[in-house]
Design an enzyme around this catalytic site. Structure first.
Site, PDB file in Angstrom:
ATOM      1  N   LYS A 115      48.621  83.161  38.964  1.00  0.00           N
ATOM      2  CA  LYS A 115      48.765  84.621  38.931  1.00  0.00           C
ATOM      3  C   LYS A 115      49.592  85.132  40.114  1.00  0.00           C
ATOM      4  CE  LYS A 115      44.878  85.856  36.016  1.00  0.00           C
ATOM      5  NZ  LYS A 115      43.746  86.759  35.803  1.00  0.00           N
ATOM      6  N   LYS A 197      49.449  78.493  25.503  1.00  0.00           N
ATOM      7  CA  LYS A 197      48.300  79.214  24.940  1.00  0.00           C
ATOM      8  C   LYS A 197      48.718  80.632  24.521  1.00  0.00           C
ATOM      9  CE  LYS A 197      43.709  80.708  26.441  1.00  0.00           C
ATOM     10  NZ  LYS A 197      42.817  80.820  27.584  1.00  0.00           N
ATOM     11  N   LYS A 200      48.231  87.819  25.300  1.00  0.00           N
ATOM     12  CA  LYS A 200      48.788  89.156  25.041  1.00  0.00           C
ATOM     13  C   LYS A 200      49.714  89.609  26.165  1.00  0.00           C
ATOM     14  CE  LYS A 200      44.424  91.046  26.590  1.00  0.00           C
ATOM     15  NZ  LYS A 200      43.115  91.184  26.031  1.00  0.00           N
TER      16      LYS A 200
END
Length: 332
Positions: A115, A197, A200
């Site tokens: 992240k 994977k 969204k």
């Protein structure tokens, strides 16, 4: 004497509509667990702010996430459904646990590295310490089991380590949780990059299907799904796109791969993709209808969340008081 049920805790972030991957991997199983386990489900809005959110959107999406969970079969008479920030004890326990978690353990977390690379403009302390908050989420309810995907296994291991370390120093306090691996939860991959994977946050909207997508959108996204030039509906490591579509079709119809291969023997990818899209539409249509009904009934939805927060809060407060006593905080 009646055998007490094991307690399961799970949460999902309210950062937009759940994807088909969220549904297959997690949400659809939550309803099924309610009869066999004592289930505590939370909308994890505190975790959501490790990435900058628009406040009005976060408030709206929190209510929408709760409505969608109810529409997917979570029964507030069987389970506790609440919003994480409505139970302040999570944040309070997180501080104590953070003081019992070695810095080095947090530096090894894969998701912090991922992240940070994704949001270099906002590498905040919460992004670094949120696995401790996640440990607090689990340990404050003395959860026996936590449904985890592969990407969360490391965080559960940290929660176990923190619990064991705390119990060793202060005496028996926390249940050490185990992972619950769902037997049927296939990992759903991106429709455009089947090695990745489904997410969204993907910049390509054709790579994921959302639970609230309308039928035309679902058909369009599946029509554009990446396959290969071979034309054969069969599962193979060398055919990730087709295998992913087969996993989705299997999840929505209950058919195994052999039955799917037989059903589409001699048929083209166009027909197969259409069948996958229709199987998804058939399952999502009644959920979407129920979601709209629940979301429109603000009094009911807020009532469920208020009661859920009260029930979760009383459990959490008991644990917090015990922890505060153990670490030596003066209580009046």
């Amino acid at each position: 004497m009646e055998q007490t049920k094991k307690r399961i805790l799970s949460g999902i972030q309210p950062t937009g509509t759940f994807t088909l991957g969220n549904y297959v991997g997690a949400v659809r199983n939550w309803g099924a667990l309610q009869d066999d386990y004592e289930c505590v489900y939370m909308v994890a809005n505190m975790h959501a702010i490790t990435v900058r959110q628009t406040p009005a959107d976060l408030r709206r999406q929190t209510r929408e996430a709760a409505a969608l969970l109810l529409a997917c079969g979570i029964d507030p008479t069987k389970s506790i459904l609440f919003v994480q920030s409505h139970v302040p004890a999570h944040a309070e326990l997180s501080w104590v646990l953070g003081c019992n978690c070695p810095f080095g353990d947090l530096t090894r977390m894969h998701q912090f590295k991922e992240k940070s690379a994704k949001h270099p403009e906002d590498i905040n302390a919460g992004l670094f310490t949120y696995p401790v908050l996640m440990a607090a989420d689990i340990l404050i309810y003395n959860a026996d089991l936590v449904p985890v995907g592969v990407d969360q296994k490391q965080h559960l291991e940290l929660a176990r380590n923190i619990a064991q370390r705390f119990n060793f120093v202060y005496g028996d306090t926390f249940v050490v949780p185990d992972g619950y691996i769902n037997k049927t939860g296939a990992k759903i991959m991106s429709l455009q990059e089947p090695e990745k994977k489904m997410s969204k946050s993907d910049t390509n909207v054709n790579s994921f299907v959302l639970m609230l997508d309308d039928p035309d959108t679902i058909v369009r996204k599946f029509k554009r799904a990446v396959t290969d030039s071979d034309g054969c509906v069969c599962a193979s490591e060398s055919k990730p796109g087709v295998t992913n579509l087969m996993s989705i079709y299997s999840a929505f119809t209950g058919k195994d791969f052999a039955a799917i291969e037989s059903e589409f023997s001699g048929k083209g990818y166009g027909e197969f993709k259409m069948a996958v899209a229709e199987s998804v539409i058939d399952v999502f249509a009644p959920i979407q209808q129920e979601y709209k009904r629940i979301l429109a009934d603000k009094e009911y939805l807020d009532g469920v969340l208020t009661e859920g927060a009260q029930r979760a809060g009383s459990m959490a407060e008991r644990t917090l008081r015990k922890v505060y006593k153990k670490v030596g905080f003066l209580q009046l």
